[in-house]
Write an enzyme that holds these catalytic residues in place. Structure first.
Site, PDB file in Angstrom:
ATOM      1  N   VAL A  89       0.866  -1.141  -0.134  1.00 59.54           N
ATOM      2  CA  VAL A  89       0.032  -0.118  -0.277  1.00 59.54           C
ATOM      3  C   VAL A  89       0.724   1.283  -0.095  1.00 59.54           C
ATOM      4  O   VAL A  89       1.658   1.444   0.868  1.00 59.54           O
ATOM      5  CB  VAL A  89      -0.756   0.015   1.296  1.00 59.54           C
ATOM      6  CG1 VAL A  89      -1.945   1.287   1.344  1.00 59.54           C
ATOM      7  CG2 VAL A  89      -1.738  -1.073   1.330  1.00 59.54           C
ATOM      8  N   ASP A  90       0.742   1.951  -1.177  1.00 55.36           N
ATOM      9  CA  ASP A  90       1.517   3.077  -1.253  1.00 55.36           C
ATOM     10  C   ASP A  90       1.122   4.275  -0.456  1.00 55.36           C
ATOM     11  O   ASP A  90      -0.116   4.260   0.063  1.00 55.36           O
ATOM     12  CB  ASP A  90       2.121   3.713  -2.622  1.00 55.36           C
ATOM     13  CG  ASP A  90       0.644   3.661  -3.389  1.00 55.36           C
ATOM     14  OD1 ASP A  90      -0.223   4.194  -2.735  1.00 55.36           O
ATOM     15  OD2 ASP A  90       0.770   3.713  -4.651  1.00 55.36           O
ATOM     16  N   SER A  91       1.727   5.654  -0.496  1.00 56.11           N
ATOM     17  CA  SER A  91       1.090   6.790   0.478  1.00 56.11           C
ATOM     18  C   SER A  91      -0.418   7.082  -0.099  1.00 56.11           C
ATOM     19  O   SER A  91      -1.124   7.345   0.784  1.00 56.11           O
ATOM     20  CB  SER A  91       1.963   7.890   0.453  1.00 56.11           C
ATOM     21  OG  SER A  91       2.172   8.215  -0.970  1.00 56.11           O
ATOM     22  N   GLY A 111      -2.446   5.027  -1.640  1.00 59.96           N
ATOM     23  CA  GLY A 111      -3.471   3.753  -1.341  1.00 59.96           C
ATOM     24  C   GLY A 111      -3.505   3.855   0.046  1.00 59.96           C
ATOM     25  O   GLY A 111      -4.675   3.803   0.588  1.00 59.96           O
TER      26      GLY A 111
END
Lengths: 411, 90
Positions: free
Chosen positions: B37-39, B41
């Protein structure tokens, strides 16, 4: 300057009378309308209740579920059409230089569906309840960006927004990018998902939409005396354009060639064309000159089924082709699928390429009572087989944004 | 809502968001390192959790969340331990 030649090597389309080129094209040749009563939203209080909805279209057939969830409907059309067109072209990710492949798309309205939904949330519950995906889903350039991201295409990437001429503008500009050597391949076309409560209501307020709710398939009737406005529809189309020598080298099947493009403005009115069609005539003449041609064998007209457009366009065709005008067959794709705004020019480009391939002109349906002010050969009711080398497609957008494209048979 | 119910609900939201089976996500799963999960996300995830639990999480609290367990403990704190201090439902 010796300009590079630009060919078409892939097509993809989602329209209300067919998803996929085969289904769409056979519907067009058969003169099958895709117009129905609307159920995309509640049109109870609107004078017009008809439109062209793309039915039987499952985004997940063309893209992973997580991408389908992250994008607005207008991008669903773009990703689906890009997928179809790329498959047909035989261009494979990893085998090409991605920096030489561009994406130039048209959209008049952008991510309206999510935009409206979020506006309601913001006003009902407060601006702090806006979904963080809103910016990425609503932005009109999301369609070109998402296609670029999905296939790793790193050339020029942009969206052109010129109302009803967006798709045609995009194709013309992609054609120039390849002609001038700024890219070798471009995915180009147009998409629109305009069947939403606010947007449809806004066009209703402008009094430009047909109110022929009793007979949806007969409502879009360009050049007919009983027309009462245009019918709005959704959809999209993508073409793979490619530099000709490159396409030949890799053994691609060449579907057609783009040989001319011109764009101009009428500088007249935001929603009315110049009644004499002087600007439309100028753009057609400029496209002919660009292609080095004196005439064409078929015109896919803008033909919206509004009196203002149909008469102005007919006048313009007379101005450009003079005594030849009555001998040139003209037809209206919008008679069958209505007006898909920013997608229209791109969907009609698919029609032009298929017409050249199969040497068949799809008809103008519903032309039962020809308007005396529109007295050219509009190929009424039934398709016509004829020999064609060069065809023209017109697109005229609100704000007097005019485009003419010329397609030629593959040789 | 019990701690277990919160845990199930959070993992369900994550599984749907990531398109994976719920059994592949545990309390120890780290959002960035394990689940990818990226920022952006993470911002979307917090929005979905706010919607699902009908509350508003201050940005300053989101910064400390690293794992699924962190989210569950945080929500449990709001929903069960700090009665009267729950942020107003939007």
């Amino acid at each position: 300057m010796n300009r590079r030649r630009v060919v078409v090597t892939g097509l993809g389309v989602t329209a209300c009378n067919g998803v996929g080129v085969q289904e769409f094209w056979s519907a067009n040749v058969a003169g099958r309308s895709g117009i129905t009563l609307l159920d995309a939203f509640d049109a109870t209080h609107l004078a017009s209740k008809i439109g062209g909805q793309v039915r039987g279209f499952a985004p997940a057939d063309f893209m992973p579920e997580d991408i389908a969830r992250r994008v607005d409907r207008f991008v669903h059309f773009g990703l689906a059409c890009a997928d179809m067109a790329l498959r047909q072209s035989g261009i494979e990710e990893g085998k090409e230089d991605p920096e030489r492949i561009g994406v130039i798309m048209g959209s008049g309205l952008g991510g309206l569906m999510f935009h409206e939904e979020q506006m309601v949330a913001a006003f009902d519950r407060g601006a702090h309840r806006i979904n963080p995906a809103a910016v990425a889903k609503i932005s009109p350039n999301a369609v070109a960006s998402q296609i670029g991201i999905r296939y790793g295409l790193k050339g020029p990437n942009m969206v052109i927004s010129t109302a009803c001429a967006s798709g045609a503008h995009a194709i013309g500009e992609a054609f120039r990018k390849i002609q001038h050597g700024e890219a070798d391949v471009c995915l180009t076309g147009g998409v629109e998902a305009p069947l939403t409560q606010f947007n449809f209501g806004a066009y209703c307020a402008l009094r430009v939409l047909s109110k022929n709710n009793a007979h949806p398939t007969g409502a879009s009737r360009p050049f007919d005396l009983e027309r009462d406005g245009f019918v709005m529809s959704e959809g999209g189309a993508v073409l793979v354009l490619e530099e000709r020598e490159r396409a030949l080298r890799r053994g691609a099947v060449i579907l057609g060639e783009i040989s001319g493009y011109a764009a101009n403005s009428g500088a007249h009115h935001m929603v009315m064309p110049d009644p004499e069609g002087a600007d439309a005539a100028r753009v057609m003449a400029a496209a002919l000159k660009d292609a080095g041609l004196g005439r064409v064998d078929y015109i896919n007209a803008h033909a919206t089924s509004t009196r203002a457009n149909d008469v102005a366009e007919t006048n313009a065709i007379r101005t450009v082709f003079g005594a030849e005008a009555p001998k040139i067959p003209i037809s209206s794709t919008k008679s069958m699928i209505g007006h898909a705004i920013g997608a229209a020019g791109a969907i009609e480009a698919v029609v032009c390429v298929k017409a050249l391939q199969d040497q068949v002109i799809p008809p103008t349906i519903n032309l039962d009572h020809p308007d005396p002010a529109c007295d050219l050969d509009y190929v009424p009711h039934r398709c016509r087989e004829t020999k064609m080398e060069h065809v023209m497609s017109n697109s005229f957008g609100f704000g007097n944004c005019n485009v003419a494209l010329i397609f030629s048979r593959a040789h | 809502m019990t701690n277990q119910e919160i845990d199930l609900k959070v993992r369900d939201i994550l599984a749907k968001k990531l398109g994976v089976g719920i059994e592949t996500i545990s309390g120890d799963s780290r959002l960035a390192e394990d689940l990818g999960v990226d920022s952006f996300g993470a911002v979307e995830l917090m929005f979905e959790i706010e919607e699902a639990f009908a509350l508003k999480i201050p940005d300053s609290d989101i910064e400390h969340v690293r794992s699924v367990k962190d989210i569950v403990v945080y929500l449990d704190g709001w929903l069960n331990k700090a009665a009267g201090a729950v942020p107003p439902a939007p």
